[in-house]
Design an enzyme around this catalytic site. Structure first.
Site, PDB file in Angstrom:
ATOM      1  N   ASP A  48       0.855  -1.193   0.000  1.00  0.00           N
ATOM      2  CA  ASP A  48       0.000   0.000   0.000  1.00  0.00           C
ATOM      3  C   ASP A  48       0.892   1.244   0.000  1.00  0.00           C
ATOM      4  O   ASP A  48       1.990   1.190  -0.548  1.00  0.00           O
ATOM      5  CB  ASP A  48      -0.969  -0.074   1.195  1.00  0.00           C
ATOM      6  N   HIS A 107       2.161   2.135  -3.250  1.00  0.00           N
ATOM      7  CA  HIS A 107       1.255   3.150  -3.792  1.00  0.00           C
ATOM      8  C   HIS A 107       1.817   4.564  -3.691  1.00  0.00           C
ATOM      9  O   HIS A 107       1.092   5.535  -3.905  1.00  0.00           O
ATOM     10  CB  HIS A 107      -0.107   3.064  -3.102  1.00  0.00           C
TER      11      HIS A 107
END
Ligand SMILES: *[C@@H]1O[C@H](CO)[C@@H](O)[C@H](O)[C@H]1NC(C)=O
Ligand SMILES: *[C@@H]1O[C@H](CO)[C@@H](O)[C@H](O)[C@H]1NC(C)=O
Length: 391
Positions: free
Chosen positions: A216, A239
């Site tokens: 993430d 991310h």
């Protein structure tokens, strides 16, 4: 300072602290077993209680080996303001993820002042829980953040590795003056919700010379983060660095004075992102400097997205109340994995104001194909600007 210099400095400091501190508590002498199986939670807690109760500077020492521990809550206030947790070994979470289940945190420092955590590895063995989550089963617990620093001041985390967290790797929440230096975060790109370092409701947090590859956000910046400094961080996979998601709640603390410099992104979903829910909120972002970023094959190198509304539930067609202003991008270059290398998709109620871009050079396949996209965004550019600005 280079990472190896930083780490040898950290080691030197830890050695000095260890020698001058009157008290040293080895978890081994409290009954911890370095066999990776025996539950050593009680031994760790007893060592902490002794260190925290010491009126002189104290060290909790974790020797080499794998120590299986359940939830560890290291709480203050303590009787001294200089506690070192020195880890030469690895802390391993119980293989059965129902043991930590919905405990939000695995290793947590709460209400402490003057704590230094040096070295060591946290292995949360997250793979089982990720598999449960991706199987679509509804019986999976949320999982725990590996290391949380909460409601604490003057904390240093040096040279720690976090691997395969169940949820976030490191969280800093409600703190003042926290330094995270030379950490190494590792989890696969497919691991869900494994943000590298999350900072919120905190002021004066520094994240320096670290390497974060996870499933993430590399670093996520939540409401109430102010005077935050991020420098020398290499991200990927993951991310990217994200301010947000913000504006989920109507009443929310703002984000201000954030510096992100000398960072690199390799194969990440985003590079430098600001993200808010498409919902009413009094949150804001004011004063951000993104400086000297290198993108390698990044899907969205520069992005502001104020239309976050997962599953289109509880927010379709609403405007974000989060006001974004004074955001500067300086010397951002490299390659985009998609055509739109710069995207500012701001709130129709509160357009982004005062975006400045200087020496941005992003290419897609060849340098002429990248484009930028603006909705409700205004600002200025100077120096090189590729792709052509959409202001
Ligand atoms: C902004 O934050 C930095 C630390 O990241 C701090 O040194 C500086 O004084 C802050 N600036 C203001 C105006 O508060
Ligand atoms: C932009 O980057 C490309 C690829 O690295 C490079 O060839 C080009 O010279 C740069 N353009 C400018 C104006 O700096």
């Amino acid at each position: 300072m280079a990472n190896h210099q930083l780490l040898s400095l950290a080691t030197a400091i830890a050695a000095i602290i260890a020698t001058v501190s009157a008290a040293s508590y080895n978890v081994y002498s409290f009954g911890a077993k370095p066999d990776g199986r025996t539950d050593s939670t009680k031994a760790f807690m007893a060592a902490w209680s002794s260190a925290c109760g010491s009126t002189m500077p104290a060290t909790v020492y974790v020797p080499k080996g794998r120590f299986m521990v359940g939830g560890l809550q290291f709480s203050g206030p303590c009787k001294n303001g200089a506690i070192t947790l020195r880890i030469d070994g690895t802390l391993v979470a119980p293989a059965n993820y129902f043991v930590l289940a919905n405990a939000d945190y695995w290793v947590m420092f709460h209400g402490v002042q003057g704590v230094t955590i040096v070295g060591g590895t946290l292995d949360a063995q997250g793979a089982g829980l990720w598999a449960c989550k991706s199987s679509g089963s509804r019986n999976c617990p949320n999982g725990a953040t590996s290391l949380a620093i909460s409601n604490s001041n003057d904390v240093i985390v040096y040279g720690l590795s976090s691997v395969n967290s169940q949820m976030f790797h490191i969280v800093v929440n409600g703190c003042r003056n926290v330094k995270v230096l030379g950490v190494n975060v590792v989890a696969p790109s497919t691991s869900p919700n494994t943000d590298g370092i999350h900072v919120q409701l905190s002021t004066g947090v520094t994240i320096l010379n670290s390497k974060i590859g996870t499933g993430d956000d590399c670093v996520s910046i939540g409401p109430g983060a102010t005077n935050l400094w991020i420098e020398g961080v290499a991200c990927g996979p993951g991310h990217g660095i994200s301010i947000g998601s913000l504006g989920k709640d109507l009443n929310e603390e703002g984000v201000s004075n954030v510096t992100v410099k000398r960072v690199s992104f390799t194969g990440t979903e985003n590079g430098l992102r600001i993200k808010s829910w498409a919902r009413p909120s009094n949150g804001f972002v004011n004063g951000v400097l993104f400086q000297n970023a290198i993108m390698t094959n990044v899907q969205n190198p520069i992005v502001i997205d104020q239309h976050y509304c997962p599953g289109s539930k509880n927010c379709p067609d609403q405007a974000s109340g989060v006001r974004i202003s004074n955001v500067k991008y300086e010397d951002v270059h490299g390659t985009s994995a998609t055509k739109v290398a710069v995207k500012f998709d701001c709130s129709k109620q509160y357009p982004c104001r005062g975006i400045t871009m200087q020496d941005v050079n992003l290419s897609f396949k060849n340098e002429f194909q990248a484009s930028s996209y603006c909705v409700n965004a205004g600002g200025t550019t100077s120096g090189v600007m590729k792709p052509t600005s959409c202001f």
